[in-house]
Motif scaffolding. Structure first.
Motif, PDB file in Angstrom:
ATOM      1  N   ALA A  98       0.831  -1.206   0.000  1.00  0.00           N
ATOM      2  CA  ALA A  98       0.000   0.000   0.000  1.00  0.00           C
ATOM      3  C   ALA A  98       0.865   1.255   0.000  1.00  0.00           C
ATOM      4  O   ALA A  98       0.550   2.243  -0.672  1.00  0.00           O
ATOM      5  N   ALA A  99       1.975   1.219   0.736  1.00  0.00           N
ATOM      6  CA  ALA A  99       2.889   2.368   0.758  1.00  0.00           C
ATOM      7  C   ALA A  99       3.567   2.541  -0.594  1.00  0.00           C
ATOM      8  O   ALA A  99       3.676   3.663  -1.109  1.00  0.00           O
ATOM      9  N   ASP A 100       4.030   1.447  -1.176  1.00  0.00           N
ATOM     10  CA  ASP A 100       4.703   1.536  -2.470  1.00  0.00           C
ATOM     11  C   ASP A 100       3.742   1.969  -3.578  1.00  0.00           C
ATOM     12  O   ASP A 100       4.123   2.716  -4.489  1.00  0.00           O
ATOM     13  N   ASP A 101       2.486   1.519  -3.496  1.00  0.00           N
ATOM     14  CA  ASP A 101       1.491   1.942  -4.481  1.00  0.00           C
ATOM     15  C   ASP A 101       1.218   3.443  -4.369  1.00  0.00           C
ATOM     16  O   ASP A 101       1.094   4.145  -5.387  1.00  0.00           O
ATOM     17  N   TYR A 102       1.112   3.927  -3.133  1.00  0.00           N
ATOM     18  CA  TYR A 102       0.898   5.362  -2.916  1.00  0.00           C
ATOM     19  C   TYR A 102       2.048   6.151  -3.523  1.00  0.00           C
ATOM     20  O   TYR A 102       1.831   7.158  -4.219  1.00  0.00           O
ATOM     21  N   TRP A 103       3.285   5.707  -3.260  1.00  0.00           N
ATOM     22  CA  TRP A 103       4.432   6.449  -3.750  1.00  0.00           C
ATOM     23  C   TRP A 103       4.518   6.407  -5.276  1.00  0.00           C
ATOM     24  O   TRP A 103       4.847   7.423  -5.911  1.00  0.00           O
ATOM     25  N   ALA A 104       4.186   5.279  -5.861  1.00  0.00           N
ATOM     26  CA  ALA A 104       4.202   5.180  -7.324  1.00  0.00           C
ATOM     27  C   ALA A 104       3.221   6.166  -7.950  1.00  0.00           C
ATOM     28  O   ALA A 104       3.500   6.756  -9.003  1.00  0.00           O
ATOM     29  N   ALA A 105       2.081   6.372  -7.280  1.00  0.00           N
ATOM     30  CA  ALA A 105       1.048   7.258  -7.821  1.00  0.00           C
ATOM     31  C   ALA A 105       1.333   8.731  -7.577  1.00  0.00           C
ATOM     32  O   ALA A 105       0.804   9.597  -8.287  1.00  0.00           O
ATOM     33  N   THR A 106       2.164   9.037  -6.587  1.00  0.00           N
ATOM     34  CA  THR A 106       2.344  10.449  -6.190  1.00  0.00           C
ATOM     35  C   THR A 106       3.778  10.953  -6.296  1.00  0.00           C
ATOM     36  O   THR A 106       4.034  12.132  -6.043  1.00  0.00           O
ATOM     37  N   LYS A 107       4.722  10.109  -6.671  1.00  0.00           N
ATOM     38  CA  LYS A 107       6.125  10.531  -6.629  1.00  0.00           C
ATOM     39  C   LYS A 107       6.415  11.702  -7.563  1.00  0.00           C
ATOM     40  O   LYS A 107       7.252  12.563  -7.260  1.00  0.00           O
ATOM     41  N   GLY A 108       5.727  11.760  -8.694  1.00  0.00           N
ATOM     42  CA  GLY A 108       5.913  12.894  -9.601  1.00  0.00           C
ATOM     43  C   GLY A 108       5.430  14.188  -8.980  1.00  0.00           C
ATOM     44  O   GLY A 108       6.093  15.233  -9.085  1.00  0.00           O
TER      45      GLY A 108
END
Length: 336
Positions: free
Chosen positions: A249-259
């Motif tokens: 869940a943390a990695d998915d959040y970061w993938a979606a918001t890192k930009g």
């Protein structure tokens, strides 16, 4: 009267910061091979702070420095935290922390703090007084072999910074900062206490199954027109390697918001470079007055309610509109 108090506080900060540098002698020149080995060992310890962890936060006010002050009871809490390397250019390493909790059986993600490490820095962005962070030069003779650590809040606004060295004592390695100033953490700010900042030493140390972050905090407040120590606090945050929670869940959040968050970081960096530092109103509950919205924008990007482009544009406008030139920059501009 307010300006007088602020200037007195700033003078106290400068005096203490100046004397603190004297406690850290320069690192002697070393053969190139030894220098390279030390650099790689330092990098390994920093990079080892990345991973999946169970975290224990242990906070204890201990010695009162003012008669009549009653220290707070010890507070212990915990959680799960993912730490990821989001930048590594050799002499600069950036680690992003993401908290993972559970609400009504569903994972709840909180973008947490960030730590930037830089080798032999020329300057650092330090907390200089309430609502303001300014650039402070690292004395040239103190840069050799040392790393700075800059800590950023949940919205990527600054929190504190310091410089120090990795050292080995008793067979153990650790990084120890110089004395640093910090704004109040939310746990204290929401109580409207008699102190309004910390003067602290910060330590990071690897353990066999993770790492520890130890803070030695003097809680300071204005009394009789000058900053004075109120109470001593010891904080030990323990990070133990652990995968038994929803890391995805943390990695998915970061993938979606890192930009989006990369653009936000760039926005703060631009302000720091052009306005002499970062000056923004702090808020007890959230850190800065725009923190809540910056985090909500990220959530709306994840949910598909906002495009990254629109969210980024709103965030950068919030940062620009709510920051101002620092005192040092104002003085320089007035002199032109």
């Amino acid at each position: 009267m307010h300006r007088k108090i602020v200037s007195l506080a700033a003078a106290s900060l400068f005096a203490l910061a100046s004397t603190s540098a004297l406690a850290h002698p320069p690192i002697a020149e070393r053969p190139a091979q030894e220098e390279a080995a030390a650099f790689e060992a330092d990098r390994a310890d920093i990079l080892a702070m990345a991973g999946n962890f169970k975290v224990r936060f242990d906070m204890q006010e201990a010695t009162p420095w003012q008669s009549g002050y009653a220290p707070l009871d010890r507070k212990i809490s915990g959680g799960h935290e993912v730490v990821r390397v989001i930048e590594d250019s050799g002499r600069r390493i950036v680690l992003q922390h993401i908290l993972v909790s559970e609400i009504d059986g569903k994972p709840h993600i909180t973008k947490h703090w960030r730590q930037d490490w830089e080798y032999e820095p020329a300057r650092v962005l330090v907390y200089s007084d309430r609502n303001a962070w300014t650039w402070e030069d690292v004395p040239e003779k103190m840069r050799r072999g040392r790393w700075s650590q800059t800590v950023w809040q949940v919205d990527d606004s600054p929190r504190y910074a310091g410089w120090g060295q990795f050292e080995q004592q008793g067979g153990l390695r650790r990084w120890r900062s110089n004395w640093t100033w910090r704004p109040l953490a939310r746990r204290d700010a929401v109580r409207n206490p008699v102190y309004d900042r910390y003067y602290a030493i910060n330590r990071h140390q690897p353990t066999p199954d993770g790492w520890v972050h130890w803070q030695d905090n003097i809680k300071m407040g204005m009394k009789d027109g000058r900053l004075q120590p109120i109470v001593q606090e010891y904080v030990l945050n323990t990070y133990t390697k652990f995968d038994g929670y929803n890391v995805k869940a943390a990695d998915d959040y970061w993938a979606a918001t890192k930009g989006y968050w990369a653009a936000v970081r760039a926005g703060w960096d631009k302000v720091a470079a052009t306005k002499g530092g970062i000056a923004i109103q702090e808020e007890a509950q959230a850190g800065t007055i725009i923190s809540a919205r910056l985090l909500t924008i990220a959530d709306e990007i994840v949910e598909g309610k906002l495009t990254e482009a629109k969210g980024t544009a709103e965030a950068l406008k919030l940062i620009d509109d709510n920051t101002r030139m620092t005192g040092a920059k104002q003085v320089a501009s007035a002199g032109r």
